[in-house]
Every structure is written in structure tokens, then in C-alpha cells.
Motif scaffolding. Structure first.
Motif, PDB file in Angstrom:
ATOM      1  N   GLY A   9      16.317   4.949   4.920  1.00  0.00           N
ATOM      2  CA  GLY A   9      14.360   4.094   5.164  1.00  0.00           C
ATOM      3  C   GLY A   9      13.426   5.302   3.351  1.00  0.00           C
ATOM      4  N   ALA A  10      14.622   5.834   3.357  1.00  0.00           N
ATOM      5  CA  ALA A  10      13.805   6.165   1.614  1.00  0.00           C
ATOM      6  C   ALA A  10      14.132   5.355   0.966  1.00  0.00           C
ATOM      7  N   ALA A  11      15.980   5.031   1.017  1.00  0.00           N
ATOM      8  CA  ALA A  11      16.576   4.041  -0.126  1.00  0.00           C
ATOM      9  C   ALA A  11      16.021   3.031   0.058  1.00  0.00           C
ATOM     10  N   LYS A  12      15.325   2.196   0.769  1.00  0.00           N
ATOM     11  CA  LYS A  12      14.822   0.540   0.597  1.00  0.00           C
ATOM     12  C   LYS A  12      13.531   0.778  -0.725  1.00  0.00           C
ATOM     13  N   ARG A  13      12.719   2.196  -0.065  1.00  0.00           N
ATOM     14  CA  ARG A  13      10.886   2.247  -0.869  1.00  0.00           C
ATOM     15  C   ARG A  13      10.860   3.001  -1.748  1.00  0.00           C
ATOM     16  N   PHE A  14      12.497   4.115  -2.547  1.00  0.00           N
ATOM     17  CA  PHE A  14      12.483   4.416  -3.713  1.00  0.00           C
ATOM     18  C   PHE A  14      13.033   3.920  -4.845  1.00  0.00           C
ATOM     19  N   ARG A  15      12.965   4.260  -5.973  1.00  0.00           N
ATOM     20  CA  ARG A  15      14.334   3.859  -7.356  1.00  0.00           C
ATOM     21  C   ARG A  15      14.617   5.379  -8.063  1.00  0.00           C
ATOM     22  N   ARG A  16      15.928   5.518  -7.762  1.00  0.00           N
ATOM     23  CA  ARG A  16      15.965   6.516  -8.913  1.00  0.00           C
ATOM     24  C   ARG A  16      15.951   6.309 -10.493  1.00  0.00           C
ATOM     25  N   THR A  17      15.598   7.023 -11.148  1.00  0.00           N
ATOM     26  CA  THR A  17      15.243   6.809 -12.416  1.00  0.00           C
ATOM     27  C   THR A  17      16.420   8.257 -13.261  1.00  0.00           C
ATOM     28  N   LYS A  18      16.109   8.112 -14.296  1.00  0.00           N
ATOM     29  CA  LYS A  18      16.546   8.667 -15.531  1.00  0.00           C
ATOM     30  C   LYS A  18      16.371  10.410 -15.074  1.00  0.00           C
ATOM     31  N   ASN A  19      14.474  10.367 -15.461  1.00  0.00           N
ATOM     32  CA  ASN A  19      13.969  11.243 -14.790  1.00  0.00           C
ATOM     33  C   ASN A  19      13.198  11.388 -13.364  1.00  0.00           C
ATOM     34  N   GLY A  20      13.056  10.899 -13.227  1.00  0.00           N
ATOM     35  CA  GLY A  20      13.135  11.095 -11.471  1.00  0.00           C
ATOM     36  C   GLY A  20      12.865   9.986 -10.595  1.00  0.00           C
ATOM     37  N   PHE A  21      12.040   9.875  -9.842  1.00  0.00           N
ATOM     38  CA  PHE A  21      12.030   8.495  -8.601  1.00  0.00           C
ATOM     39  C   PHE A  21      10.143   7.681  -9.008  1.00  0.00           C
ATOM     40  N   LYS A  22      11.027   6.464  -8.650  1.00  0.00           N
ATOM     41  CA  LYS A  22       9.559   5.210  -9.177  1.00  0.00           C
ATOM     42  C   LYS A  22       9.429   4.477  -7.459  1.00  0.00           C
ATOM     43  N   HIS A  23       8.156   4.288  -7.053  1.00  0.00           N
ATOM     44  CA  HIS A  23       8.002   3.194  -5.907  1.00  0.00           C
ATOM     45  C   HIS A  23       7.159   2.436  -6.585  1.00  0.00           C
ATOM     46  N   ARG A  24       6.941   1.500  -5.316  1.00  0.00           N
ATOM     47  CA  ARG A  24       6.178   0.462  -5.368  1.00  0.00           C
ATOM     48  C   ARG A  24       4.280   0.922  -5.451  1.00  0.00           C
ATOM     49  N   ALA A  25       3.557   0.127  -6.073  1.00  0.00           N
ATOM     50  CA  ALA A  25       2.147   0.569  -5.918  1.00  0.00           C
ATOM     51  C   ALA A  25       1.910   0.188  -4.082  1.00  0.00           C
ATOM     52  N   THR A  26       0.999   1.678  -3.699  1.00  0.00           N
ATOM     53  CA  THR A  26       0.404   1.153  -2.894  1.00  0.00           C
ATOM     54  C   THR A  26      -0.858  -0.005  -2.518  1.00  0.00           C
ATOM     55  N   ASN A  27      -1.440  -0.542  -1.186  1.00  0.00           N
ATOM     56  CA  ASN A  27      -1.745  -1.579  -0.930  1.00  0.00           C
ATOM     57  C   ASN A  27      -1.873  -2.876  -2.057  1.00  0.00           C
ATOM     58  N   ARG A  28      -0.692  -3.059  -1.505  1.00  0.00           N
ATOM     59  CA  ARG A  28       0.504  -4.814  -2.258  1.00  0.00           C
ATOM     60  C   ARG A  28      -0.128  -5.302  -0.895  1.00  0.00           C
ATOM     61  N   GLY A  29      -0.279  -5.421  -0.051  1.00  0.00           N
ATOM     62  CA  GLY A  29       0.121  -6.292   1.375  1.00  0.00           C
ATOM     63  C   GLY A  29      -0.792  -7.511   1.651  1.00  0.00           C
ATOM     64  N   HIS A  30      -2.047  -7.613   0.759  1.00  0.00           N
ATOM     65  CA  HIS A  30      -2.208  -8.880   1.516  1.00  0.00           C
ATOM     66  C   HIS A  30      -3.593  -8.955   0.913  1.00  0.00           C
ATOM     67  N   ASN A  31      -4.551  -9.222   1.415  1.00  0.00           N
ATOM     68  CA  ASN A  31      -6.387  -9.624   0.714  1.00  0.00           C
ATOM     69  C   ASN A  31      -6.369  -9.519  -0.536  1.00  0.00           C
ATOM     70  N   PHE A  32      -5.807 -10.703  -1.223  1.00  0.00           N
ATOM     71  CA  PHE A  32      -6.021 -10.359  -3.132  1.00  0.00           C
ATOM     72  C   PHE A  32      -6.986 -11.165  -3.376  1.00  0.00           C
ATOM     73  N   THR A  33      -7.377 -11.993  -2.521  1.00  0.00           N
ATOM     74  CA  THR A  33      -8.722 -12.865  -3.130  1.00  0.00           C
ATOM     75  C   THR A  33     -10.029 -12.573  -3.293  1.00  0.00           C
ATOM     76  N   GLY A  34     -10.400 -10.972  -2.838  1.00  0.00           N
ATOM     77  CA  GLY A  34     -11.553 -10.341  -3.394  1.00  0.00           C
ATOM     78  C   GLY A  34     -11.299  -9.464  -4.252  1.00  0.00           C
TER      79      GLY A  34
END
Length: 66
Positions: A9-34
Motif C-alpha cells: 500500500g505504501a509502495a503505491k503511494r510514496f516514492r523514495r528520493t535521495k533525501n526522503g520521500f514524496k507523495h501526491r498532493a491531497t484533494n486531487r480526486g474530483h470537483n475541479f470546476t470550482g
């Protein structure tokens, strides 16, 4: 000694970088029109994981993730 298992589950959500980890920003699912273009642009990339959570992710992702 058995092999270390990656938390799938973590492997699908996080990427290891040289100095730590990165993840996708929250609130990216739907309702972009507003939302303004500025807000959508700021949500586009990957964000750094908080320093307090890096230790836990090191245990969940012992190998290189993605």
C-alpha cells in the motif's frame, strides 16, 4: 533471516528520493470546476513527506520504491 517485505500500500503511494520521500498532493480526486487555475496548478506535482513520518516509511519501504 527472512527477507524484508515491502508494504504494498505504501509502495503505491510514496516514492523514495535521495533525501526522503514524496507523495501526491491531497484533494486531487474530483470537483475541479470550482477551483481556480492557481489552486489546480499548485496541486499538480509531488510533495515532500513530513520529516516526522520518514522513519515509518523507511520501515515500510526497505527497498527502493518505484
Amino acid at each position: 533471516m527472512p527477507k524484508m517485505k515491502t508494504n504494498s500500500g505504501a509502495a503505491k503511494r510514496f516514492r523514495r528520493t535521495k533525501n526522503g520521500f514524496k507523495h501526491r498532493a491531497t484533494n486531487r480526486g474530483h470537483n475541479f470546476t470550482g477551483r481556480s487555475m492557481k489552486r489546480k496548478r499548485q496541486l499538480r506535482g509531488l510533495e515532500e513527506v513530513a520529516a516526522a513520518d520518514v522513519g515509518r516509511l523507511d520501515k515500510m519501504l526497505p527497498k527502493k520504491a518505484r
